[in-house]
Design an enzyme around this catalytic site. Structure first.
Site, PDB file in Angstrom:
ATOM      1  N   ASP A 220       0.855  -1.186   0.000  1.00 54.57           N
ATOM      2  CA  ASP A 220       0.000   0.000   0.000  1.00 54.57           C
ATOM      3  C   ASP A 220       0.892   1.237   0.000  1.00 54.57           C
ATOM      4  OD1 ASP A 220      -2.270   1.787   0.337  1.00 54.57           O
ATOM      5  OD2 ASP A 220      -3.341   0.099   1.209  1.00 54.57           O
ATOM      6  N   HIS A 258     -12.690  -0.514  -7.719  1.00 60.45           N
ATOM      7  CA  HIS A 258     -13.910   0.315  -7.789  1.00 60.45           C
ATOM      8  C   HIS A 258     -13.625   1.785  -7.451  1.00 60.45           C
ATOM      9  CE1 HIS A 258     -15.486   0.209  -3.315  1.00 60.45           C
ATOM     10  NE2 HIS A 258     -14.175   0.397  -3.365  1.00 60.45           N
TER      11      HIS A 258
END
Length: 370
Positions: A220, A258
């Site tokens: 991340d 998304h």
């Protein structure tokens, strides 16, 4: 006006009123979470009185009449139960938990409290007031309010970053058991797995715990990794998925794509393909598959998530199966399958090559082969 038409108009009016004040339900739930009402009842181990609830609230003089009205509303919504207990010829109202309010317990293994705190915080609520403006002018509503896109805002605001990471960790816990059950065999044939956008590493840690042979990589942004705790069998790696992704036998992404436009997703998926080390590799995507006329328990929430993405992200959206198919074909994935699981997202497994170590014929849970 005909009686039937009159009735239809009245029904339409009632529906508009309900939509107009639907925010009241969210605010009542937020109030219950802030006051820890579910936790107070849970500590007693049984239904309790209003005054017992009030005594557990961290306040020297809680407003009992206001609390009663909040509880009346939440009982009507089946968040809490209500029944009367006879005491010395009189009666006292007792409030108890339901399967719904158990999701409002702060320290429960499965809880939606961190997500409730995030989604009902002014940081995320205020941009909704700019939804119409963003349609007129373009751009994201979040940026119009905060002057930054959500990821930049998180990197500059430690409090928001912590609340956001807690919410992501809670959703990871909530869906992890379902994913492990729905895709149990799929984790068996990989030596390493990189969780792209893995937050503080809760998801990959659970996968490695269930499948100790897997070398876990939590990937991340650096400011996210900086707050990540140590997890056995998991290595934390900071970086940018738009530049490169750590090499692994398989790539895992939960609620990542998304957040981004098709163009951004193509970039991410291309980097995923480059990172896969062997021909039996795959990309495991945990994301929503929208069905326009779907009517299962989570379909309304999936549609709400689509608008959520529009308000908070640049080009983010929820996709239909056809949209997922086009996206994967654009990147050159040879085939894919969708596994429906009893939660909001589905599991979308994409294969860069035609060979893989899985027996797709034996797959269940709503398998759809391309």
């Amino acid at each position: 006006m005909e009686p039937k038409e009159t009735l239809a108009m009245v029904q339409g009016q009632a529906e508009i009123w309900q939509h107009m004040f639907s925010f009241v339900d969210s605010m009542a739930l937020k109030c219950a979470v802030e006051l820890r009402i579910a936790d107070i009842i849970h500590c007693y181990g049984s239904a309790i009185t209003l005054r017992q609830i009030a005594s557990g609230i961290n306040s020297p003089s809680p407003n009992i009449s206001h609390l009663a009205r909040i509880m009346r509303s939440l009982v009507r919504k089946n968040i809490f139960t209500e029944h009367h207990h006879p005491v010395d010829g009189g009666g006292e109202t007792l409030y108890g938990l339901t399967q719904t309010s158990k999701w409002l317990l702060h320290d429960a293994e499965l809880s939606l409290v961190p997500m409730m705190i995030l989604q009902n915080h002014s940081w995320l609520l205020t941009p909704w007031h700019c939804l119409g403006q963003s349609i007129k002018e373009g751009g994201t509503a979040f940026n119009k309010v905060h002057g930054d896109e959500v990821w930049d805002f998180a990197s500059k605001n430690p409090d928001f970053n912590n609340i956001f990471n807690d919410a992501m960790a809670c959703t990871a816990k909530n869906v992890m058991r379902v994913i492990l059950a729905g895709y149990e065999d799929g984790f068996g044939c990989m030596g390493s797995l990189a969780d792209v956008g893995g937050g503080t590493g809760g998801m990959i840690a659970e996968i490695v715990k269930a499948h100790p042979h897997i070398k876990g990589i939590n990937f991340d942004l650096p400011h996210v990794i900086a707050t990540a705790p140590l997890h056995e069998g998991v290595t934390h790696v900071g970086g940018d998925m738009f530049d490169a992704i750590p090499n692994a036998d398989a790539i895992f992404m939960k609620w990542v794509l998304h957040d981004w436009s098709d163009e951004h997703c193509i970039n991410i998926l291309k980097n995923c393909r480059k990172a896969i080390q062997q021909k039996s590799g795959k990309v495991i995507i945990v994301d929503i598959v929208v069905e326009k006329d779907g009517n299962d328990l989570f379909d309304e929430i999936r549609m709400a998530f689509d608008l959520l993405m529009m308000v908070h992200t640049i080009g983010g959206k929820e996709r239909t199966e056809l949209e997922w198919k086009k996206l994967l074909e654009e990147v050159g994935f040879a085939r894919y399958k969708i596994i429906k699981i009893p939660t909001i997202p589905s599991i979308i497994v994409a294969y860069p090559y035609n060979c893989c170590c899985e027996d797709v014929v034996g797959a269940t849970h709503g398998l759809l082969d391309a």
